[in-house]
Write a protein that holds these residues in place. Structure first.
Motif, PDB file in Angstrom:
ATOM      1  N   GLN A 169       0.831  -1.206   0.000  1.00  0.00           N
ATOM      2  CA  GLN A 169       0.000   0.000   0.000  1.00  0.00           C
ATOM      3  C   GLN A 169       0.871   1.264   0.000  1.00  0.00           C
ATOM      4  OE1 GLN A 169      -2.415   0.029   3.665  1.00  0.00           O
ATOM      5  NE2 GLN A 169      -1.229  -1.751   4.328  1.00  0.00           N
ATOM      6  N   ALA A 170       0.254   2.362  -0.354  1.00  0.00           N
ATOM      7  CA  ALA A 170       1.005   3.623  -0.419  1.00  0.00           C
ATOM      8  C   ALA A 170       0.715   4.452   0.832  1.00  0.00           C
ATOM      9  CB  ALA A 170       0.579   4.385  -1.660  1.00  0.00           C
ATOM     10  N   PHE A 171       1.777   5.009   1.389  1.00  0.00           N
ATOM     11  CA  PHE A 171       1.613   5.852   2.579  1.00  0.00           C
ATOM     12  C   PHE A 171       2.019   7.282   2.257  1.00  0.00           C
ATOM     13  CE2 PHE A 171       2.506   1.559   4.059  1.00  0.00           C
ATOM     14  CZ  PHE A 171       1.396   1.345   4.855  1.00  0.00           C
ATOM     15  N   ASP A 172       1.323   8.215   2.877  1.00  0.00           N
ATOM     16  CA  ASP A 172       1.661   9.619   2.673  1.00  0.00           C
ATOM     17  C   ASP A 172       2.720  10.083   3.650  1.00  0.00           C
ATOM     18  OD1 ASP A 172      -0.461  10.284   0.687  1.00  0.00           O
ATOM     19  OD2 ASP A 172      -1.715   9.537   2.318  1.00  0.00           O
ATOM     20  N   ALA A 173       2.848   9.369   4.743  1.00  0.00           N
ATOM     21  CA  ALA A 173       3.808   9.791   5.770  1.00  0.00           C
ATOM     22  C   ALA A 173       4.089   8.623   6.702  1.00  0.00           C
ATOM     23  CB  ALA A 173       3.217  10.953   6.571  1.00  0.00           C
ATOM     24  N   VAL A 174       5.173   8.767   7.456  1.00  0.00           N
ATOM     25  CA  VAL A 174       5.530   7.739   8.440  1.00  0.00           C
ATOM     26  C   VAL A 174       5.759   8.414   9.789  1.00  0.00           C
ATOM     27  CG1 VAL A 174       7.270   6.024   9.099  1.00  0.00           C
ATOM     28  CG2 VAL A 174       6.613   6.262   6.686  1.00  0.00           C
ATOM     29  N   PHE A 175       5.132   7.886  10.830  1.00  0.00           N
ATOM     30  CA  PHE A 175       5.461   8.281  12.203  1.00  0.00           C
ATOM     31  C   PHE A 175       6.283   7.138  12.771  1.00  0.00           C
ATOM     32  CE2 PHE A 175       1.281  10.871  13.013  1.00  0.00           C
ATOM     33  CZ  PHE A 175       1.797  11.927  12.276  1.00  0.00           C
ATOM     34  N   HIS A 176       7.433   7.453  13.334  1.00  0.00           N
ATOM     35  CA  HIS A 176       8.332   6.385  13.800  1.00  0.00           C
ATOM     36  C   HIS A 176       8.503   6.421  15.320  1.00  0.00           C
ATOM     37  CE1 HIS A 176      11.501   3.637  14.232  1.00  0.00           C
ATOM     38  NE2 HIS A 176      12.530   4.417  13.963  1.00  0.00           N
ATOM     39  N   PHE A 177       7.874   5.446  15.982  1.00  0.00           N
ATOM     40  CA  PHE A 177       7.963   5.362  17.447  1.00  0.00           C
ATOM     41  C   PHE A 177       8.677   4.098  17.907  1.00  0.00           C
ATOM     42  CE2 PHE A 177       4.066   7.722  16.507  1.00  0.00           C
ATOM     43  CZ  PHE A 177       4.229   8.850  17.295  1.00  0.00           C
ATOM     44  N   ALA A 178       9.056   3.237  16.962  1.00  0.00           N
ATOM     45  CA  ALA A 178       9.603   1.935  17.375  1.00  0.00           C
ATOM     46  C   ALA A 178      11.030   2.090  17.872  1.00  0.00           C
ATOM     47  CB  ALA A 178       9.566   0.968  16.195  1.00  0.00           C
ATOM     48  N   ALA A 179      11.251   1.667  19.083  1.00  0.00           N
ATOM     49  CA  ALA A 179      12.592   1.750  19.658  1.00  0.00           C
ATOM     50  C   ALA A 179      12.628   0.920  20.924  1.00  0.00           C
ATOM     51  CB  ALA A 179      12.928   3.208  19.989  1.00  0.00           C
ATOM     52  N   SER A 180      13.852   0.631  21.348  1.00  0.00           N
ATOM     53  CA  SER A 180      14.024   0.099  22.698  1.00  0.00           C
ATOM     54  C   SER A 180      14.260   1.332  23.551  1.00  0.00           C
ATOM     55  CB  SER A 180      15.246  -0.824  22.752  1.00  0.00           C
ATOM     56  OG  SER A 180      15.036  -1.899  21.851  1.00  0.00           O
ATOM     57  N   CYS A 181      13.582   1.442  24.679  1.00  0.00           N
ATOM     58  CA  CYS A 181      13.672   2.728  25.372  1.00  0.00           C
ATOM     59  C   CYS A 181      13.788   2.662  26.894  1.00  0.00           C
ATOM     60  CB  CYS A 181      12.559   3.672  24.942  1.00  0.00           C
ATOM     61  SG  CYS A 181      10.990   2.934  24.572  1.00  0.00           S
ATOM     62  N   SER A 182      14.589   1.750  27.391  1.00  0.00           N
ATOM     63  CA  SER A 182      14.850   1.759  28.843  1.00  0.00           C
ATOM     64  C   SER A 182      16.318   2.133  29.069  1.00  0.00           C
ATOM     65  CB  SER A 182      14.557   0.376  29.428  1.00  0.00           C
ATOM     66  OG  SER A 182      15.287   0.201  30.611  1.00  0.00           O
TER      67      SER A 182
END
Ligand SMILES: NC(=O)c1ccc[n+]([C@@H]2O[C@H](COP(=O)([O-])OP(=O)(O)OC[C@H]3O[C@@H](n4cnc5c(N)ncnc54)[C@H](O)[C@@H]3O)[C@@H](O)[C@H]2O)c1
Length: 392
Positions: A64-77
Protein backbone atom coordinates in the motif's frame (compact mmCIF):
# COMPACT_ATOMS: atom_id res chain seq x y z
CA UNK A 1 -4.29 10.61 4.05
CA UNK A 2 -2.71 7.35 5.19
CA UNK A 3 0.10 7.23 7.74
CA UNK A 4 2.27 4.24 8.64
CA UNK A 5 2.69 4.31 12.42
CA UNK A 6 5.82 2.31 13.16
CA UNK A 7 5.78 1.20 16.81
CA UNK A 8 2.08 2.13 16.85
CA UNK A 9 1.14 -0.63 19.31
CA UNK A 10 3.37 0.94 21.99
CA UNK A 11 2.51 3.54 24.62
CA UNK A 12 3.05 6.76 22.65
CA UNK A 13 2.37 5.17 19.25
CA UNK A 14 -1.10 3.93 20.25
CA UNK A 15 -2.02 7.45 21.42
CA UNK A 16 -0.78 8.83 18.08
CA UNK A 17 -2.98 6.26 16.31
CA UNK A 18 -6.00 7.62 18.19
CA UNK A 19 -5.02 11.19 17.36
CA UNK A 20 -4.75 10.25 13.66
CA UNK A 21 -8.28 8.89 13.70
CA UNK A 22 -9.55 12.00 15.47
CA UNK A 23 -8.03 14.08 12.65
CA UNK A 24 -9.48 11.92 9.88
CA UNK A 25 -6.13 10.35 8.99
CA UNK A 26 -6.03 6.61 8.36
CA UNK A 27 -3.37 4.95 10.54
CA UNK A 28 -1.74 1.62 9.63
CA UNK A 29 0.37 0.14 12.40
CA UNK A 30 3.68 -1.67 11.86
CA UNK A 31 4.91 -3.29 15.09
CA UNK A 32 6.68 -6.46 16.18
CA UNK A 33 4.80 -6.37 19.52
CA UNK A 34 8.07 -6.78 21.43
CA UNK A 35 6.97 -4.21 24.02
CA UNK A 36 3.70 -3.12 22.43
CA UNK A 37 0.29 -4.72 22.69
CA UNK A 38 -2.15 -5.53 19.90
CA UNK A 39 -5.06 -4.70 22.25
CA UNK A 40 -3.91 -1.07 22.34
CA UNK A 41 -4.87 -0.72 18.68
CA UNK A 42 -7.77 -3.15 18.54
CA UNK A 43 -9.85 -2.49 15.45
CA UNK A 44 -7.01 -0.76 13.62
CA UNK A 45 -5.01 -2.13 10.73
CA UNK A 46 -1.98 -3.88 12.32
CA UNK A 47 0.91 -5.31 10.34
CA UNK A 48 2.98 -7.51 12.63
CA UNK A 49 6.47 -6.91 11.33
CA UNK A 50 10.03 -6.26 12.42
CA UNK A 51 12.27 -3.33 11.45
CA UNK A 52 15.08 -5.86 11.09
CA UNK A 53 13.25 -7.83 8.43
CA UNK A 54 13.77 -6.35 4.97
CA UNK A 55 10.98 -8.62 3.78
CA UNK A 56 8.46 -7.29 6.34
CA UNK A 57 9.33 -3.71 5.42
CA UNK A 58 9.33 -4.31 1.67
CA UNK A 59 5.98 -6.08 1.67
CA UNK A 60 4.48 -3.30 3.81
CA UNK A 61 5.55 -0.54 1.43
CA UNK A 62 4.73 -2.61 -1.64
CA UNK A 63 1.25 -3.55 -0.49
CA UNK A 64 0.00 0.00 0.00
CA UNK A 65 1.00 3.62 -0.42
CA UNK A 66 1.61 5.85 2.58
CA UNK A 67 1.66 9.62 2.67
CA UNK A 68 3.81 9.79 5.77
CA UNK A 69 5.53 7.74 8.44
CA UNK A 70 5.46 8.28 12.20
CA UNK A 71 8.33 6.38 13.80
CA UNK A 72 7.96 5.36 17.45
CA UNK A 73 9.60 1.93 17.38
CA UNK A 74 12.59 1.75 19.66
CA UNK A 75 14.02 0.10 22.70
CA UNK A 76 13.67 2.73 25.37
CA UNK A 77 14.85 1.76 28.84
CA UNK A 78 17.90 3.72 29.99
CA UNK A 79 19.03 1.11 32.57
CA UNK A 80 18.69 -1.67 29.98
CA UNK A 81 20.76 0.38 27.52
CA UNK A 82 23.58 0.55 30.11
CA UNK A 83 23.47 -3.25 30.42
CA UNK A 84 23.09 -4.01 26.74
CA UNK A 85 24.28 -1.11 24.56
CA UNK A 86 24.49 -3.23 21.39
CA UNK A 87 20.75 -3.91 21.55
CA UNK A 88 20.08 -0.17 21.61
CA UNK A 89 22.32 0.71 18.66
CA UNK A 90 20.91 -2.26 16.77
CA UNK A 91 17.22 -1.63 17.36
CA UNK A 92 17.18 2.17 17.41
CA UNK A 93 19.87 3.08 14.87
CA UNK A 94 20.01 0.08 12.52
CA UNK A 95 16.23 -0.29 12.80
CA UNK A 96 15.70 3.31 11.70
CA UNK A 97 18.18 2.90 8.84
CA UNK A 98 16.28 -0.16 7.65
CA UNK A 99 13.05 1.82 7.75
CA UNK A 100 14.58 4.71 5.80
CA UNK A 101 16.07 2.26 3.27
CA UNK A 102 12.69 0.63 2.71
CA UNK A 103 11.04 4.02 2.28
CA UNK A 104 13.70 5.03 -0.25
CA UNK A 105 13.27 1.80 -2.17
CA UNK A 106 9.53 2.29 -2.22
CA UNK A 107 9.97 5.88 -3.36
CA UNK A 108 8.14 7.20 -0.32
CA UNK A 109 10.43 10.22 -0.46
CA UNK A 110 9.13 10.97 -3.94
CA UNK A 111 6.70 13.45 -2.53
CA UNK A 112 8.65 15.14 0.24
CA UNK A 113 5.71 17.34 1.19
CA UNK A 114 4.03 14.37 2.77
CA UNK A 115 6.84 12.32 4.24
CA UNK A 116 7.79 13.09 7.81
CA UNK A 117 9.64 10.79 10.10
CA UNK A 118 9.03 12.29 13.51
CA UNK A 119 11.70 10.97 15.90
CA UNK A 120 12.96 11.84 19.31
CA UNK A 121 16.19 11.72 21.19
CA UNK A 122 18.05 13.17 24.11
CA UNK A 123 20.10 16.24 23.42
CA UNK A 124 23.22 15.41 25.40
CA UNK A 125 23.34 11.66 25.66
CA UNK A 126 24.83 10.19 28.80
CA UNK A 127 23.88 6.60 28.04
CA UNK A 128 23.61 4.30 25.00
CA UNK A 129 19.86 4.93 24.73
CA UNK A 130 20.38 8.68 24.36
CA UNK A 131 23.35 8.17 22.09
CA UNK A 132 21.28 5.94 19.80
CA UNK A 133 18.64 8.67 19.57
CA UNK A 134 21.24 11.30 18.72
CA UNK A 135 22.68 9.05 16.02
CA UNK A 136 19.22 8.64 14.52
CA UNK A 137 18.83 12.39 14.28
CA UNK A 138 22.28 12.71 12.69
CA UNK A 139 21.57 10.00 10.16
CA UNK A 140 18.25 11.59 9.19
CA UNK A 141 20.02 14.88 8.66
CA UNK A 142 22.76 13.26 6.54
CA UNK A 143 20.24 11.37 4.40
CA UNK A 144 18.09 14.47 3.98
CA UNK A 145 21.09 16.25 2.45
CA UNK A 146 21.27 13.74 -0.40
CA UNK A 147 17.66 12.70 -0.79
CA UNK A 148 14.42 14.64 -0.89
CA UNK A 149 13.63 13.60 2.64
CA UNK A 150 11.56 15.88 4.82
CA UNK A 151 11.55 14.95 8.47
CA UNK A 152 10.85 16.44 11.84
CA UNK A 153 12.39 15.05 15.02
CA UNK A 154 10.32 15.60 18.14
CA UNK A 155 12.26 15.35 21.38
CA UNK A 156 9.86 14.43 24.12
CA UNK A 157 10.66 14.66 27.77
CA UNK A 158 8.71 12.46 30.21
CA UNK A 159 5.69 11.12 28.38
CA UNK A 160 2.95 10.52 30.94
CA UNK A 161 -0.78 10.11 31.47
CA UNK A 162 -3.29 8.23 29.36
CA UNK A 163 -5.89 9.09 26.76
CA UNK A 164 -8.56 11.17 28.58
CA UNK A 165 -11.27 9.10 26.86
CA UNK A 166 -9.87 5.96 28.50
CA UNK A 167 -9.20 2.50 27.09
CA UNK A 168 -5.47 2.87 26.44
CA UNK A 169 -2.51 3.79 28.60
CA UNK A 170 1.01 2.82 29.56
CA UNK A 171 1.65 -0.92 29.83
CA UNK A 172 5.24 -2.13 29.77
CA UNK A 173 6.27 -5.56 31.00
CA UNK A 174 9.49 -4.11 32.43
CA UNK A 175 8.13 -0.83 33.80
CA UNK A 176 10.70 1.82 34.58
CA UNK A 177 8.63 5.01 34.41
CA UNK A 178 7.81 7.02 37.51
CA UNK A 179 4.04 7.43 37.37
CA UNK A 180 3.14 3.81 36.46
CA UNK A 181 5.47 2.61 39.24
CA UNK A 182 3.86 4.95 41.78
CA UNK A 183 0.34 3.84 40.88
CA UNK A 184 1.26 0.16 40.74
CA UNK A 185 2.55 0.60 44.29
CA UNK A 186 -0.68 2.38 45.27
CA UNK A 187 -2.61 -0.58 43.87
CA UNK A 188 -0.55 -3.00 45.95
CA UNK A 189 1.07 -4.57 42.88
CA UNK A 190 4.50 -3.53 44.15
CA UNK A 191 5.59 -3.53 47.76
CA UNK A 192 7.34 -0.16 47.81
CA UNK A 193 8.22 2.73 45.55
CA UNK A 194 11.93 3.52 45.37
CA UNK A 195 13.07 7.15 45.29
CA UNK A 196 16.55 7.28 43.81
CA UNK A 197 18.27 10.22 45.51
CA UNK A 198 16.84 12.54 48.16
CA UNK A 199 19.93 14.74 48.47
CA UNK A 200 19.84 16.64 45.18
CA UNK A 201 20.06 20.42 45.20
CA UNK A 202 16.33 20.82 44.67
CA UNK A 203 13.77 22.22 47.14
CA UNK A 204 12.82 18.78 48.52
CA UNK A 205 16.01 16.92 47.55
CA UNK A 206 14.41 14.72 44.87
CA UNK A 207 14.89 15.03 41.08
CA UNK A 208 12.71 17.41 39.09
CA UNK A 209 11.30 16.23 35.76
CA UNK A 210 9.17 17.63 32.96
CA UNK A 211 6.00 15.59 32.39
CA UNK A 212 4.12 15.93 29.11
CA UNK A 213 0.77 14.31 28.51
CA UNK A 214 0.99 11.55 25.92
CA UNK A 215 -2.04 12.96 24.06
CA UNK A 216 -0.28 16.33 23.75
CA UNK A 217 2.76 14.50 22.35
CA UNK A 218 0.57 12.61 19.90
CA UNK A 219 -1.06 15.84 18.72
CA UNK A 220 2.35 17.44 18.09
CA UNK A 221 3.01 14.76 15.46
CA UNK A 222 -0.12 15.71 13.58
CA UNK A 223 0.87 19.40 13.73
CA UNK A 224 4.37 18.57 12.51
CA UNK A 225 2.90 16.62 9.61
CA UNK A 226 0.57 19.46 8.69
CA UNK A 227 3.20 22.20 8.89
CA UNK A 228 6.47 20.49 8.05
CA UNK A 229 7.05 22.24 4.75
CA UNK A 230 6.96 25.61 6.43
CA UNK A 231 8.95 24.82 9.55
CA UNK A 232 12.32 26.53 9.86
CA UNK A 233 13.99 23.64 11.67
CA UNK A 234 14.01 19.85 11.90
CA UNK A 235 13.86 19.27 15.64
CA UNK A 236 11.58 20.48 18.42
CA UNK A 237 11.49 19.90 22.15
CA UNK A 238 8.16 18.77 23.51
CA UNK A 239 8.15 19.73 27.16
CA UNK A 240 5.67 21.38 29.47
CA UNK A 241 8.11 24.10 30.62
CA UNK A 242 7.19 23.10 34.18
CA UNK A 243 8.99 20.74 36.46
CA UNK A 244 7.76 18.62 39.34
CA UNK A 245 9.88 16.75 41.84
CA UNK A 246 9.51 13.03 42.40
CA UNK A 247 8.25 13.81 45.91
CA UNK A 248 5.64 16.24 44.57
CA UNK A 249 4.39 13.60 42.15
CA UNK A 250 4.12 11.08 45.01
CA UNK A 251 2.23 13.61 47.17
CA UNK A 252 -0.28 14.38 44.41
CA UNK A 253 -0.68 10.69 43.57
CA UNK A 254 -1.47 9.94 47.23
CA UNK A 255 -4.09 12.66 47.36
CA UNK A 256 -5.67 11.46 44.15
CA UNK A 257 -5.70 7.75 44.97
CA UNK A 258 -6.44 8.14 48.66
CA UNK A 259 -3.68 5.63 49.34
CA UNK A 260 -0.52 6.12 51.38
CA UNK A 261 2.27 4.94 49.09
CA UNK A 262 5.07 3.07 50.87
CA UNK A 263 8.36 4.67 49.84
CA UNK A 264 11.98 3.56 50.22
CA UNK A 265 14.78 6.08 49.83
CA UNK A 266 17.70 4.78 47.78
CA UNK A 267 21.02 6.29 46.68
CA UNK A 268 21.22 8.41 43.54
CA UNK A 269 21.49 6.55 40.23
CA UNK A 270 24.27 7.25 37.75
CA UNK A 271 23.33 9.64 35.00
CA UNK A 272 20.25 11.18 36.67
CA UNK A 273 20.59 14.99 36.47
CA UNK A 274 18.86 16.91 39.29
CA UNK A 275 16.59 18.94 37.01
CA UNK A 276 15.37 18.23 33.46
CA UNK A 277 12.84 20.74 32.19
CA UNK A 278 12.42 21.59 28.51
CA UNK A 279 11.55 24.90 26.98
CA UNK A 280 8.61 24.54 24.64
CA UNK A 281 8.90 28.03 23.23
CA UNK A 282 9.84 26.98 19.69
CA UNK A 283 7.25 24.24 19.56
CA UNK A 284 4.74 26.92 20.56
CA UNK A 285 5.79 29.67 18.17
CA UNK A 286 6.69 27.52 15.15
CA UNK A 287 4.66 24.32 15.44
CA UNK A 288 1.69 26.04 17.06
CA UNK A 289 1.78 23.39 19.79
CA UNK A 290 0.51 24.10 23.26
CA UNK A 291 0.26 21.39 25.90
CA UNK A 292 -3.43 21.07 26.79
CA UNK A 293 -3.45 18.10 29.14
CA UNK A 294 -0.02 18.45 30.73
CA UNK A 295 -0.96 19.94 34.11
CA UNK A 296 0.30 17.43 36.67
CA UNK A 297 -3.22 16.92 38.05
CA UNK A 298 -4.66 15.93 34.68
CA UNK A 299 -1.68 13.72 33.89
CA UNK A 300 -2.14 11.91 37.20
CA UNK A 301 -5.93 11.72 36.94
CA UNK A 302 -5.81 10.12 33.49
CA UNK A 303 -2.96 7.79 34.50
CA UNK A 304 -4.80 6.74 37.69
CA UNK A 305 -7.96 6.10 35.72
CA UNK A 306 -6.01 3.81 33.38
CA UNK A 307 -3.95 1.96 36.00
CA UNK A 308 -6.75 1.49 38.50
CA UNK A 309 -9.10 0.16 35.84
CA UNK A 310 -6.36 -1.95 34.19
CA UNK A 311 -4.07 -2.98 37.06
CA UNK A 312 -2.47 -5.61 34.83
CA UNK A 313 -2.41 -3.44 31.73
CA UNK A 314 -4.08 -4.65 28.57
CA UNK A 315 -4.07 -8.18 29.96
CA UNK A 316 -6.36 -7.24 32.86
CA UNK A 317 -9.40 -9.50 33.02
CA UNK A 318 -12.61 -7.44 32.80
CA UNK A 319 -13.63 -8.30 36.40
CA UNK A 320 -10.44 -6.72 37.75
CA UNK A 321 -11.36 -3.43 36.14
CA UNK A 322 -13.16 -2.49 39.32
CA UNK A 323 -10.94 -3.14 42.26
CA UNK A 324 -11.83 -2.21 45.79
CA UNK A 325 -11.04 1.12 47.36
CA UNK A 326 -7.64 1.68 45.80
CA UNK A 327 -8.66 0.42 42.41
CA UNK A 328 -11.91 2.26 41.91
CA UNK A 329 -11.82 4.51 38.87
CA UNK A 330 -14.43 6.75 40.49
CA UNK A 331 -12.78 8.93 43.07
CA UNK A 332 -14.11 9.28 46.61
CA UNK A 333 -15.18 12.87 45.97
CA UNK A 334 -17.04 11.84 42.80
CA UNK A 335 -18.95 9.15 44.70
CA UNK A 336 -19.87 11.68 47.40
CA UNK A 337 -21.16 14.12 44.74
CA UNK A 338 -23.02 11.35 42.90
CA UNK A 339 -24.81 10.38 46.11
CA UNK A 340 -25.84 14.00 46.56
CA UNK A 341 -24.08 14.32 49.92
CA UNK A 342 -21.63 17.05 48.95
CA UNK A 343 -21.16 19.55 46.13
CA UNK A 344 -18.22 19.76 43.73
CA UNK A 345 -17.02 22.91 45.49
CA UNK A 346 -17.08 21.00 48.82
CA UNK A 347 -14.76 18.43 47.21
CA UNK A 348 -12.48 21.20 45.95
CA UNK A 349 -12.32 22.74 49.45
CA UNK A 350 -11.47 19.41 51.01
CA UNK A 351 -8.79 18.72 48.37
CA UNK A 352 -7.28 22.12 49.03
CA UNK A 353 -7.22 21.35 52.76
CA UNK A 354 -5.58 17.99 52.03
CA UNK A 355 -2.94 19.66 49.84
CA UNK A 356 -2.15 22.27 52.51
CA UNK A 357 -1.78 19.57 55.14
CA UNK A 358 0.43 17.44 52.87
CA UNK A 359 2.69 20.48 52.36
CA UNK A 360 3.34 20.59 56.11
CA UNK A 361 4.69 17.04 55.96
CA UNK A 362 1.83 15.69 58.11
CA UNK A 363 0.72 12.07 57.69
CA UNK A 364 -1.53 11.53 54.70
CA UNK A 365 -5.26 11.45 55.46
CA UNK A 366 -8.05 10.30 53.17
CA UNK A 367 -10.13 13.03 51.59
CA UNK A 368 -13.15 11.70 53.50
CA UNK A 369 -11.42 12.42 56.81
CA UNK A 370 -10.82 16.00 55.73
CA UNK A 371 -14.51 16.35 54.85
CA UNK A 372 -15.42 14.99 58.24
CA UNK A 373 -13.09 17.36 60.10
CA UNK A 374 -14.29 20.33 58.04
CA UNK A 375 -17.92 19.53 58.86
CA UNK A 376 -18.75 18.83 55.23
CA UNK A 377 -19.76 15.25 56.06
CA UNK A 378 -21.21 13.60 59.13
CA UNK A 379 -19.80 10.27 60.33
CA UNK A 380 -22.84 8.37 59.05
CA UNK A 381 -22.53 10.05 55.65
CA UNK A 382 -18.84 9.14 55.51
CA UNK A 383 -19.68 5.51 56.24
CA UNK A 384 -22.40 5.55 53.59
CA UNK A 385 -19.96 6.82 50.96
CA UNK A 386 -17.29 4.34 52.00
CA UNK A 387 -19.80 1.50 51.59
CA UNK A 388 -20.51 2.57 48.00
CA UNK A 389 -16.85 3.17 47.38
CA UNK A 390 -15.82 -0.28 48.67
CA UNK A 391 -18.56 -2.01 46.66
CA UNK A 392 -17.23 -0.71 43.34
N1 LIG B 1 7.89 7.05 27.10
C1 LIG B 1 8.62 8.14 27.24
O1 LIG B 1 8.58 8.83 28.27
C2 LIG B 1 9.53 8.61 26.13
C3 LIG B 1 10.26 9.80 26.32
C4 LIG B 1 11.10 10.24 25.29
C5 LIG B 1 11.18 9.52 24.11
N2 LIG B 1 10.45 8.36 23.94
C6 LIG B 1 10.55 7.66 22.65
O2 LIG B 1 9.24 7.50 22.14
C7 LIG B 1 9.18 6.32 21.33
C8 LIG B 1 8.03 5.44 21.81
O3 LIG B 1 8.23 5.14 23.19
P1 LIG B 1 7.15 4.33 24.03
O4 LIG B 1 7.26 4.78 25.45
O5 LIG B 1 5.83 4.41 23.36
O6 LIG B 1 7.76 2.87 23.95
P2 LIG B 1 7.02 1.48 23.73
O7 LIG B 1 8.00 0.41 24.09
O8 LIG B 1 5.71 1.47 24.43
O9 LIG B 1 6.74 1.47 22.16
C9 LIG B 1 7.68 1.07 21.21
C10 LIG B 1 6.94 0.22 20.19
O10 LIG B 1 7.85 -0.15 19.15
C11 LIG B 1 7.74 -1.55 18.89
N3 LIG B 1 9.04 -2.00 18.40
C12 LIG B 1 10.23 -1.97 19.06
N4 LIG B 1 11.21 -2.46 18.28
C13 LIG B 1 10.62 -2.81 17.11
C14 LIG B 1 11.11 -3.39 15.91
N5 LIG B 1 12.38 -3.74 15.76
N6 LIG B 1 10.24 -3.64 14.89
C15 LIG B 1 8.92 -3.30 15.03
N7 LIG B 1 8.41 -2.75 16.13
C16 LIG B 1 9.25 -2.51 17.17
C17 LIG B 1 7.35 -2.17 20.23
O11 LIG B 1 6.70 -3.42 20.11
C18 LIG B 1 6.41 -1.09 20.79
O12 LIG B 1 5.08 -1.30 20.39
C19 LIG B 1 10.55 5.65 21.44
O13 LIG B 1 11.32 6.06 20.33
C20 LIG B 1 11.11 6.25 22.73
O14 LIG B 1 12.52 6.23 22.71
C21 LIG B 1 9.63 7.89 24.93
Amino acid sequence: MKVLVVGGAGYIGSHAVRECRRCGIQPVIFDNLSTGNALSVEGDDLIQGNLHSARDLRSTFESQAFDAVFHFAASCSVPESMENPALYYHNNVAGTLNLVDAMLAAGVYGDPEETPIPEDHLKRPVNPYGESKLLVEKLLSAIAEKHPLRYIALRYFNAAGADPEGGIGEDHEQESHLIPLIFQTALGLRGTFKIFGTDYETPDGTCIRDFVHVTDIARAHLLALEKMDHLPRCAYNLGSSDGYSVQEVINEAQILSGVTIPVVEEARRDGDPPVLVASNELAGSELGWKPEHSELTEILQTAWKWHSSHPHGFGSPPESHSLGKAGSTELFGDVAVRLGLVSKSDVERALEDQRKEAATGADHKMIGMHMLEMGILSTSQLIEILKHYEQR
